[in-house]
Design a protein around this motif. Structure first.
Motif, PDB file in Angstrom:
ATOM      1  N   PRO A 239      34.563  40.116  26.839  1.00 16.43           N
ATOM      2  CA  PRO A 239      35.073  39.166  26.455  1.00 16.43           C
ATOM      3  C   PRO A 239      32.422  39.455  25.315  1.00 16.43           C
ATOM      4  CG  PRO A 239      36.703  38.744  25.990  1.00 16.43           C
ATOM      5  CD  PRO A 239      36.580  39.680  27.860  1.00 16.43           C
ATOM      6  N   SER A 240      32.417  38.915  25.116  1.00 15.66           N
ATOM      7  CA  SER A 240      30.685  38.457  25.194  1.00 15.66           C
ATOM      8  C   SER A 240      30.529  36.861  25.289  1.00 15.66           C
ATOM      9  CB  SER A 240      30.307  38.472  23.507  1.00 15.66           C
ATOM     10  OG  SER A 240      30.700  37.616  22.830  1.00 15.66           O
ATOM     11  N   GLU A 241      31.550  36.275  24.452  1.00 18.21           N
ATOM     12  CA  GLU A 241      31.890  34.959  24.462  1.00 18.21           C
ATOM     13  C   GLU A 241      31.790  34.038  26.980  1.00 18.21           C
ATOM     14  OE1 GLU A 241      33.810  36.522  22.989  1.00 18.21           O
ATOM     15  OE2 GLU A 241      33.654  35.913  21.053  1.00 18.21           O
ATOM     16  N   PHE A 242      32.229  35.389  27.251  1.00 17.84           N
ATOM     17  CA  PHE A 242      32.611  34.625  28.598  1.00 17.84           C
ATOM     18  C   PHE A 242      30.920  35.870  29.318  1.00 17.84           C
ATOM     19  CE2 PHE A 242      32.890  36.416  32.540  1.00 17.84           C
ATOM     20  CZ  PHE A 242      33.709  35.428  33.506  1.00 17.84           C
ATOM     21  N   ILE A 243      31.023  36.350  29.092  1.00 15.40           N
ATOM     22  CA  ILE A 243      29.844  37.019  29.563  1.00 15.40           C
ATOM     23  C   ILE A 243      28.281  35.640  29.268  1.00 15.40           C
ATOM     24  CG2 ILE A 243      27.616  38.353  29.298  1.00 15.40           C
ATOM     25  CD1 ILE A 243      30.185  39.646  30.783  1.00 15.40           C
ATOM     26  N   SER A 244      28.421  35.264  27.714  1.00 17.04           N
ATOM     27  CA  SER A 244      27.444  33.960  27.415  1.00 17.04           C
ATOM     28  C   SER A 244      27.635  33.389  28.511  1.00 17.04           C
ATOM     29  CB  SER A 244      27.487  33.863  26.218  1.00 17.04           C
ATOM     30  OG  SER A 244      27.372  35.164  25.564  1.00 17.04           O
ATOM     31  N   ALA A 245      28.792  32.730  28.734  1.00 17.63           N
ATOM     32  CA  ALA A 245      29.117  31.132  29.662  1.00 17.63           C
ATOM     33  C   ALA A 245      28.655  31.662  31.247  1.00 17.63           C
ATOM     34  CB  ALA A 245      30.193  30.979  29.063  1.00 17.63           C
ATOM     35  N   MET A 246      28.959  33.103  31.349  1.00 21.76           N
ATOM     36  CA  MET A 246      29.163  33.603  32.582  1.00 21.76           C
ATOM     37  C   MET A 246      27.672  32.801  33.823  1.00 21.76           C
ATOM     38  SD  MET A 246      28.780  37.558  34.415  1.00 21.76           S
ATOM     39  CE  MET A 246      27.329  37.693  34.055  1.00 21.76           C
ATOM     40  N   PRO A 247      26.039  32.952  33.639  1.00 28.47           N
ATOM     41  CA  PRO A 247      25.530  32.273  34.172  1.00 28.47           C
ATOM     42  C   PRO A 247      25.959  30.323  34.090  1.00 28.47           C
ATOM     43  CG  PRO A 247      24.463  32.975  32.444  1.00 28.47           C
ATOM     44  CD  PRO A 247      25.669  33.803  32.481  1.00 28.47           C
ATOM     45  N   TYR A 248      26.122  29.702  33.407  1.00 25.24           N
ATOM     46  CA  TYR A 248      26.208  28.541  32.747  1.00 25.24           C
ATOM     47  C   TYR A 248      27.795  28.324  34.439  1.00 25.24           C
ATOM     48  CZ  TYR A 248      23.479  28.925  29.841  1.00 25.24           C
ATOM     49  OH  TYR A 248      21.845  29.372  28.915  1.00 25.24           O
ATOM     50  N   LEU A 249      29.164  29.400  34.225  1.00 25.54           N
ATOM     51  CA  LEU A 249      29.996  28.966  34.966  1.00 25.54           C
ATOM     52  C   LEU A 249      29.674  29.594  36.055  1.00 25.54           C
ATOM     53  CD1 LEU A 249      33.043  29.129  35.817  1.00 25.54           C
ATOM     54  CD2 LEU A 249      33.233  31.365  34.825  1.00 25.54           C
ATOM     55  N   ALA A 250      28.531  30.368  36.823  1.00 28.62           N
ATOM     56  CA  ALA A 250      27.941  30.670  37.974  1.00 28.62           C
ATOM     57  C   ALA A 250      27.406  29.376  38.973  1.00 28.62           C
ATOM     58  CB  ALA A 250      27.257  32.224  38.170  1.00 28.62           C
ATOM     59  N   THR A 251      26.749  28.632  37.687  1.00 26.41           N
ATOM     60  CA  THR A 251      26.142  27.479  38.434  1.00 26.41           C
ATOM     61  C   THR A 251      26.665  26.319  39.022  1.00 26.41           C
ATOM     62  OG1 THR A 251      24.256  28.108  36.501  1.00 26.41           O
ATOM     63  CG2 THR A 251      23.954  25.466  37.576  1.00 26.41           C
ATOM     64  N   VAL A 252      28.542  26.235  37.880  1.00 27.07           N
ATOM     65  CA  VAL A 252      29.268  25.054  38.188  1.00 27.07           C
ATOM     66  C   VAL A 252      29.962  25.454  39.908  1.00 27.07           C
ATOM     67  CG1 VAL A 252      31.343  23.749  37.702  1.00 27.07           C
ATOM     68  CG2 VAL A 252      29.438  24.653  36.250  1.00 27.07           C
ATOM     69  N   ILE A 253      30.231  27.020  39.664  1.00 27.37           N
ATOM     70  CA  ILE A 253      31.248  27.209  40.402  1.00 27.37           C
ATOM     71  C   ILE A 253      30.312  27.372  42.216  1.00 27.37           C
ATOM     72  CG2 ILE A 253      31.953  29.290  42.015  1.00 27.37           C
ATOM     73  CD1 ILE A 253      32.868  30.407  39.027  1.00 27.37           C
ATOM     74  N   ALA A 254      28.602  27.441  41.812  1.00 28.74           N
ATOM     75  CA  ALA A 254      27.803  27.184  42.995  1.00 28.74           C
ATOM     76  C   ALA A 254      27.161  26.258  43.944  1.00 28.74           C
ATOM     77  CB  ALA A 254      26.158  28.542  43.246  1.00 28.74           C
ATOM     78  N   VAL A 255      27.015  24.986  42.735  1.00 32.30           N
ATOM     79  CA  VAL A 255      27.441  23.947  43.574  1.00 32.30           C
ATOM     80  C   VAL A 255      28.296  23.465  43.279  1.00 32.30           C
ATOM     81  CG1 VAL A 255      26.163  21.484  41.831  1.00 32.30           C
ATOM     82  CG2 VAL A 255      25.340  23.323  41.509  1.00 32.30           C
ATOM     83  N   ALA A 256      29.521  23.399  43.007  1.00 34.29           N
ATOM     84  CA  ALA A 256      30.791  22.893  43.594  1.00 34.29           C
ATOM     85  C   ALA A 256      31.208  23.471  43.910  1.00 34.29           C
ATOM     86  CB  ALA A 256      31.544  22.622  41.936  1.00 34.29           C
ATOM     87  N   GLY A 257      31.499  24.391  44.627  1.00 30.03           N
ATOM     88  CA  GLY A 257      32.136  25.502  45.839  1.00 30.03           C
ATOM     89  C   GLY A 257      31.190  25.979  47.115  1.00 30.03           C
ATOM     90  N   PHE A 258      30.066  26.110  46.874  1.00 25.89           N
ATOM     91  CA  PHE A 258      29.360  26.644  48.317  1.00 25.89           C
ATOM     92  C   PHE A 258      28.495  25.362  48.143  1.00 25.89           C
ATOM     93  CE2 PHE A 258      30.851  30.237  45.817  1.00 25.89           C
ATOM     94  CZ  PHE A 258      31.188  30.919  47.051  1.00 25.89           C
ATOM     95  N   VAL A 259      28.061  24.689  48.015  1.00 26.83           N
ATOM     96  CA  VAL A 259      26.709  23.762  48.429  1.00 26.83           C
ATOM     97  C   VAL A 259      28.204  23.004  49.548  1.00 26.83           C
ATOM     98  CG1 VAL A 259      25.504  21.720  47.811  1.00 26.83           C
ATOM     99  CG2 VAL A 259      25.813  23.697  46.686  1.00 26.83           C
TER     100      VAL A 259
END
Length: 434
Positions: A398-418
């Motif tokens: 869904p395009s809504e998920f694709i649009s949110a994907m960069p920001y979701l990746a930001t949250v996951i990267a900062v919260a999960g991998f840092v």
């Protein structure tokens, strides 16, 4: 029965693992298992593994798309993740730099599988199903994020929290547009953007260091201030094209091909066929890294950010050094703001910065307050933003998920991998000389 008092007592030490080590192992096993399950799903769900790709950014008669069977690549990604899962299950994942390499490989494997799944089984043909080389656009989209992240690193290394990067972007974008329109020069827009970025940095410095305002609240207020101020100014520009062309019709920076280097396949198009703002971004990374880690001034910046009182006792002017770092950060943030007008879009409009300033702030944290780490994090975010554009036309997700994907990746990267990161010890703490 006699006891030999000279013989040491033998005690059986229980083999107890540290709880943190157990939690780390469980977390890795769960994450790698989820990635392996998703890649297995991709492998089973795809009927036709054929993909059309191009190493260029668009289809031309010299760069026609080619066909590629992605079955082997996807299978290789799955094998790699399964191996990582086995290492995690046996608790053999090291705690040194090799662990980071392993995490990056798993992340790349997942991204590759996700891209393959999206671009396969596409009905019909045409430019919509061709996977274009995303790196040139990723470099361009990363440019403001990297410049903003460098500004954040400089400020926070000196002990001043800079939440206002987004505000510096907004002001830089607007005044770059105005300066370029008035001077009829794209390069003049860079000057306008820098001045605006330094102005917001000066406000940050005044209220943070002179009046000791809470720096997190101050940053949010400065973002709102820059947004409101530029929105007001924009509303005052008449719609008359004869007037508007002098205030909000900037020239866009031309691409400059570096002779020789731009002819290198893939790499040349990615790194050496860009505009001058991108080249300034390359130079900024080198300059900030050199200043912070190879000069006496950089040592002073880091010392006032870690222990300002100790720095003061050896004769370092804490406030002066912090001012220098904040204002220099304003230069880079202003250049980042100029990207949104003279570097890409041209005309300024409300919301043109698309919250890139907050992504730059996330890059600072993910990069552990180091210019090279922040640059790597910003490149990741730029790549995700580029990927969003290509995937949004395919319809797999869904395009809504694709649009949110960069920001979701930001949250996951900062919260999960840092993980547990430690900012500079005196970050956000005002210094009062006693």
């Amino acid at each position: 029965m006699s006891i030999d008092l000279d013989k040491p007592l033998e005690t059986a030490a229980p083999d107890v693992r540290d709880r943190a080590d157990v939690r780390r192992q469980v977390r890795l096993v769960v994450v790698f298992a989820v990635v392996a399950a998703l890649l297995t799903f991709f492998l089973v769900d795809i009927d036709d593994f054929g993909i059309r790709y191009s190493l260029a950014e668009r289809i031309t008669k010299d760069d026609l798309p080619k066909d590629f069977d992605a079955h082997g690549l996807l299978l290789g990604c799955l094998v790699l993740v399964v191996v990582a899962l086995g290492l995690a299950a046996a608790n053999l994942v090291p705690r040194n730099g090799w662990a980071l390499v392993l995490f990056v490989l798993v992340g790349v494997a997942f991204l590759a599988g996700f891209i393959i799944w999206n671009f396969t089984d596409q009905a019909g043909s045409g430019a919509g199903r061709v996977f274009f080389n995303p790196m040139p656009e990723a470099i361009r989209r990363s440019t403001p994020i990297i410049l903003g992240a460098l500004a954040g690193v400089l400020c926070e290394r000196a002990g001043v929290i800079n939440i206002a990067i987004e505000g510096q972007f907004i002001a830089g974008a607007f005044f770059a547009s105005v300066a370029s329109s008035l001077a009829y020069s794209a390069e003049a827009g860079l000057v306008g953007g820098v001045l605006a970025g330094v102005f917001i940095a000066a406000l940050l410095g005044v209220f943070a260091m002179k009046y000791h305002v809470n720096q997190v609240v101050l940053g949010v207020v400065l973002v709102a201030f820059a947004g409101g101020l530029t929105s007001f100014f924009l509303s005052q520009i008449p719609d008359d094209p004869d007037v508007r062309k002098y205030l909000n019709a900037p020239l866009i920076l031309d691409r400059i091909e570096i002779p020789g280097l731009s002819d290198i396949p893939v790499v040349g198009l990615t790194f050496f066929d860009q505009n001058v703002l991108v080249y300034l971004m390359y130079l900024s990374i080198i300059v900030v890294s050199f200043l912070l880690y190879q000069t006496r001034w950089g040592l002073r910046v880091r010392s006032v950010g870690e222990h300002p009182k100790a720095a003061d006792t050896v004769g370092i002017k804490v406030t002066r050094v912090r001012w220098q770092a904040v204002l220099l950060g304003g230069v880079f943030a202003g250049l980042g703001g100029a990207y949104f007008t003279v570097g890409s879009n041209g005309t300024f409009d409300n919301g043109v910065t698309a919250n890139y300033g907050f992504i730059a702030l996330a890059a600072v944290i993910m990069g552990r307050w180091h210019p090279i780490g922040a640059t790597a994090a910003a490149l990741f975010f730029g790549f995700m933003l580029t990927l969003e554009v290509q995937l949004s036309t395919l319809g797999r997700v869904p395009s809504e998920f694709i649009s949110a994907m960069p920001y979701l990746a930001t949250v996951i990267a900062v919260a999960g991998f840092v993980g547990r990161v430690r900012p500079p010890a005196a970050d956000g703490e005002p210094y009062v000389k006693s």
